[in-house]
Design an enzyme around this catalytic site. Structure first.
Site, PDB file in Angstrom:
ATOM      1  CG  ASN A  11      -1.743   1.232   1.358  1.00  0.00           C
ATOM      2  OD1 ASN A  11      -1.817   2.027   0.427  1.00  0.00           O
ATOM      3  ND2 ASN A  11      -2.370   1.420   2.513  1.00  0.00           N
ATOM      4  CE  LYS A  13      -0.062   3.607   4.684  1.00  0.00           C
ATOM      5  NZ  LYS A  13      -0.379   3.791   6.074  1.00  0.00           N
ATOM      6  CG  HIS A  99      -6.366   1.926   4.814  1.00  0.00           C
ATOM      7  ND1 HIS A  99      -5.982   2.864   5.741  1.00  0.00           N
ATOM      8  CD2 HIS A  99      -5.302   1.094   4.660  1.00  0.00           C
ATOM      9  CE1 HIS A  99      -4.735   2.609   6.121  1.00  0.00           C
ATOM     10  NE2 HIS A  99      -4.303   1.542   5.469  1.00  0.00           N
ATOM     11  CD  GLU A 101      -3.420   5.695   6.430  1.00  0.00           C
ATOM     12  OE1 GLU A 101      -3.384   5.699   5.185  1.00  0.00           O
ATOM     13  OE2 GLU A 101      -2.458   5.335   7.129  1.00  0.00           O
ATOM     14  N   GLY A 174       1.680   2.304  11.049  1.00  0.00           N
ATOM     15  CA  GLY A 174       2.697   3.361  11.035  1.00  0.00           C
ATOM     16  C   GLY A 174       3.328   3.669  12.385  1.00  0.00           C
ATOM     17  CB  SER A 207       4.137  -1.558  12.372  1.00  0.00           C
ATOM     18  OG  SER A 207       3.730  -0.229  12.607  1.00  0.00           O
TER      19      SER A 207
HETATM   20  C1  PEP Z   1      -1.331   0.370   6.037  1.00  0.00           C
HETATM   21  O1  PEP Z   1      -1.537   1.579   6.119  1.00  0.00           O
HETATM   22  O2  PEP Z   1      -2.117  -0.370   5.408  1.00  0.00           O
HETATM   23  C2  PEP Z   1      -0.155  -0.178   6.700  1.00  0.00           C
HETATM   24  C3  PEP Z   1      -0.114  -1.442   6.929  1.00  0.00           C
HETATM   25  O3  PEP Z   1       0.828   0.728   6.996  1.00  0.00           O
HETATM   26  P1  PEP Z   1       2.232   0.447   7.752  1.00  0.00           P
HETATM   27  O4  PEP Z   1       2.779  -0.843   7.241  1.00  0.00           O
HETATM   28  O5  PEP Z   1       3.084   1.607   7.384  1.00  0.00           O
HETATM   29  O6  PEP Z   1       1.920   0.369   9.207  1.00  0.00           O
END
Ligand code: PEP
Length: 246
Positions: A11, A13, A99, A101, A174, A207
């Site tokens: 992803n 983003k 998602h 976000e 994140g 993460s």
């Molecule tokens: C995400 O936003 O789908 C995600 C898994 O982000 P990160 O790996 O940066 O935590």
């Protein structure tokens, strides 16, 4: 490595431009050398890169997805929006929906349900994100939240063969923090046993990195990972895949 397909969904983003595509040559080379493993690598870049990326990946097994879509299957007066059919037209095979976000920006379970239905109609596969916030976790409401998100998000969708669940605890995205192995095991089993008996594919997201993937891959019911930050650096992304399958 298990016998099942393992998904590695990147992803990106709101990151990446045409130059970023050059860095993918390493991942392409890597994926070609891994013929014997059952891998599904899916890149979900911003919409602006779906077309050029799918062209670049044409002769590979790496697939392309989008990060969201409008809920209307039909074309219409929706300024700034893109629907699932348009995404399919430019090469997307998957779309990430629900998602956190986007939920934080106001997407409701009902809206996500409409988006999933529209994406199914367009022939896309759906990576359906669910997950609790830190507050909800502290209040011990994780299962209740996941149950609601699944029930409302998948309401009236009987054929769930195109749906892959991505369990992404909001507090893990994140932050560098991942759930404890035992907790994650319980949550994944909860999702799998109670709500998606028939087509139970579940990814973990939050993460995921080269250090913690050795712990995460031990969870027996996980079918792969949704990876944000680390997916933007090809070396890290490849490392995560290698550590999972070896
Ligand atoms: C995400 O936003 O789908 C995600 C898994 O982000 P990160 O790996 O940066 O935590």
């Amino acid at each position: 490595m298990t016998n099942k397909y393992m998904y590695f969904v990147a992803n990106w983003k709101m990151f990446g431009d045409l130059r970023s595509l050059n860095s993918l040559d390493k991942v392409i080379k890597f994926s070609k050398n891994y013929k014997k493993n059952k891998l599904k690598i899916v890149y979900c870049p911003p919409n602006t890169l779906i077309r050029p990326l799918s062209r670049r990946l044409k002769k590979t097994k790496i697939e392309v997805g989008a990060q969201n879509c409008h809920h209307s299957y039909d074309y219409g007066a929706h300024t700034g929006q893109v629907n699932s059919t348009m995404l399919k037209n430019v090469g997307a095979k998957y779309v990430i929906l629900g998602h956190s976000e986007n939920r934080q920006l106001g997407e409701t379970d009902n809206l996500i349900n409409l988006k999933i239905k529209s994406a199914i109609k367009s022939g896309l596969k759906i990576i359906f994100c669910i997950g609790e916030t830190l507050k909800e976790r502290r209040q011990k409401k994780t299962n209740q939240i996941l149950k609601r998100q699944i029930e409302k998000g998948l309401k009236s969708i009987n054929n769930r063969s195109k749906i892959i669940i991505a369990y992404e605890p909001v507090w893990s995205i994140g932050t560098g923090v991942i759930p404890k192995e035992a907790d994650l095991n319980k949550t994944i089993s909860f999702i799998k046993s109670r709500f998606i008996k028939k087509y139970p594919k579940i990814l973990y997201g939050g993460s995921v990195n080269t250090n913690n993937v050795s712990i995460l891959k031990k969870i027996p019911n996980i079918d792969g990972f949704l990876i944000g930050g680390a997916s933007q650096i090809p070396k890290k992304f490849i490392d995560i895949i290698q550590k999972t399958i070896n």
